[in-house]
Scaffold this motif. Structure first.
Motif, PDB file in Angstrom:
ATOM      1  N   LYS A 184     -26.415  34.887 117.954  1.00 49.27           N
ATOM      2  CA  LYS A 184     -26.312  35.818 116.829  1.00 49.27           C
ATOM      3  C   LYS A 184     -26.745  35.160 115.530  1.00 49.27           C
ATOM      4  CE  LYS A 184     -22.620  38.599 118.867  1.00 49.27           C
ATOM      5  NZ  LYS A 184     -21.194  39.012 118.768  1.00 49.27           N
ATOM      6  N   LEU A 185     -26.447  33.884 115.380  1.00 52.53           N
ATOM      7  CA  LEU A 185     -26.868  33.159 114.178  1.00 52.53           C
ATOM      8  C   LEU A 185     -28.381  33.076 114.108  1.00 52.53           C
ATOM      9  CD1 LEU A 185     -25.994  31.499 111.685  1.00 52.53           C
ATOM     10  CD2 LEU A 185     -26.013  29.472 113.160  1.00 52.53           C
ATOM     11  N   ALA A 186     -29.019  32.848 115.242  1.00 51.96           N
ATOM     12  CA  ALA A 186     -30.480  32.776 115.282  1.00 51.96           C
ATOM     13  C   ALA A 186     -31.115  34.125 114.956  1.00 51.96           C
ATOM     14  CB  ALA A 186     -30.938  32.294 116.659  1.00 51.96           C
ATOM     15  N   ASP A 187     -30.455  35.214 115.361  1.00 52.12           N
ATOM     16  CA  ASP A 187     -31.016  36.552 115.153  1.00 52.12           C
ATOM     17  C   ASP A 187     -30.735  37.100 113.751  1.00 52.12           C
ATOM     18  OD1 ASP A 187     -31.958  36.537 117.729  1.00 52.12           O
ATOM     19  OD2 ASP A 187     -30.251  37.631 118.562  1.00 52.12           O
ATOM     20  N   HIS A 188     -29.538  36.811 113.224  1.00 57.77           N
ATOM     21  CA  HIS A 188     -29.106  37.472 111.980  1.00 57.77           C
ATOM     22  C   HIS A 188     -28.844  36.518 110.817  1.00 57.77           C
ATOM     23  CE1 HIS A 188     -28.727  41.100 114.390  1.00 57.77           C
ATOM     24  NE2 HIS A 188     -27.935  40.458 115.222  1.00 57.77           N
ATOM     25  N   GLY A 189     -28.905  35.226 111.046  1.00 58.52           N
ATOM     26  CA  GLY A 189     -28.685  34.287 109.956  1.00 58.52           C
ATOM     27  C   GLY A 189     -27.253  34.307 109.454  1.00 58.52           C
ATOM     28  N   VAL A 190     -27.090  34.071 108.148  1.00 58.98           N
ATOM     29  CA  VAL A 190     -25.751  33.952 107.574  1.00 58.98           C
ATOM     30  C   VAL A 190     -24.983  35.273 107.588  1.00 58.98           C
ATOM     31  CG1 VAL A 190     -26.336  31.999 106.089  1.00 58.98           C
ATOM     32  CG2 VAL A 190     -26.684  34.334 105.249  1.00 58.98           C
ATOM     33  N   LEU A 191     -25.661  36.388 107.848  1.00 63.24           N
ATOM     34  CA  LEU A 191     -24.957  37.669 107.915  1.00 63.24           C
ATOM     35  C   LEU A 191     -23.904  37.677 109.024  1.00 63.24           C
ATOM     36  CD1 LEU A 191     -27.846  40.247 107.376  1.00 63.24           C
ATOM     37  CD2 LEU A 191     -26.072  39.576 105.752  1.00 63.24           C
TER      38      LEU A 191
END
Length: 204
Positions: free
Chosen positions: A110-117
């Motif tokens: 999820k971090l790779a897909d959405h970043g800090v969001l």
């Protein structure tokens, strides 16, 4: 402990004890995830809802969000020190111990897909904060970038649990009754994902 704390968040001079206690407990709970910080926010919001002071709810929100943010930043900073140390650190070890491999893999994806969001959701999902924080540490995310994502995360977290407290406070005339409802709701929210996973595994 929760009832004793919220009893301090009352009009008058005892506010000088109640709000600092709320701040310290939430900050400690962010560093050492054993204090039920969500229940603390909801319970304090119940008491604030029954006060005549117009700024009571705002103070609970500001104190809770700020304490959560400082606790997150301190834990992330300690984790980064552990990542750069050859022997690691007890703080980094504690973060790793609370991040199961399955949840860590999901957090990294999820971090790779959405970043800090993804930090915003991690604060709202029970047991989601630590795996996402470890994923950020493993991705070597700078402290400043982590802070940019953690600010809205802590604001959303404080707002959500304060709403639970307001709901509990609006249902009953006596604050202690609302506190019990708020605590019950926060406990239910925290254990629901674990129970759901156990049911899914049992069915599978």
């Amino acid at each position: 402990m929760i009832l004793a704390l919220t009893a301090q968040v009352t009009p008058g001079s005892t506010q000088a004890v109640g709000y600092p206690s709320l701040f310290l407990l939430i900050m400690v709970g962010a560093l050492v995830p054993v204090v039920p910080t969500g229940a603390l926010v909801s319970s304090a919001a119940v008491v604030a809802f029954h006060q005549e002071a117009p700024l009571a709810l705002l103070l609970v929100f500001v104190v809770s969000a700020f304490a959560a943010f400082l606790g997150d930043m301190a834990l992330y900073w300690l984790g980064r020190r552990g990542m750069h140390s050859t022997n690691g650190s007890r703080w980094l070890a504690a973060i790793r111990d609370r991040a199961p491999e399955e949840r860590l893999a999901q957090a990294q994806e999820k971090l790779a897909d959405h970043g800090v969001l993804v930090l915003v959701l991690s604060r709202l999902v029970p047991a989601g904060r630590i795996p996402v924080m470890l994923a950020c540490l493993m991705a070597k995310m700078p402290l400043r970038r982590f802070a940019r994502g953690d600010i809205p995360a802590c604001l959303a977290w404080a707002f959500t649990y304060q709403l639970i407290g307001i709901l509990g406070g609006s249902l009953f005339k006596e604050p202690w009754q609302g506190v019990l409802v708020a605590v019950a709701l926060t406990v239910l929210i925290s254990v629901a994902p674990t129970l759901w996973h156990k049911v899914r595994r049992a069915v599978a």
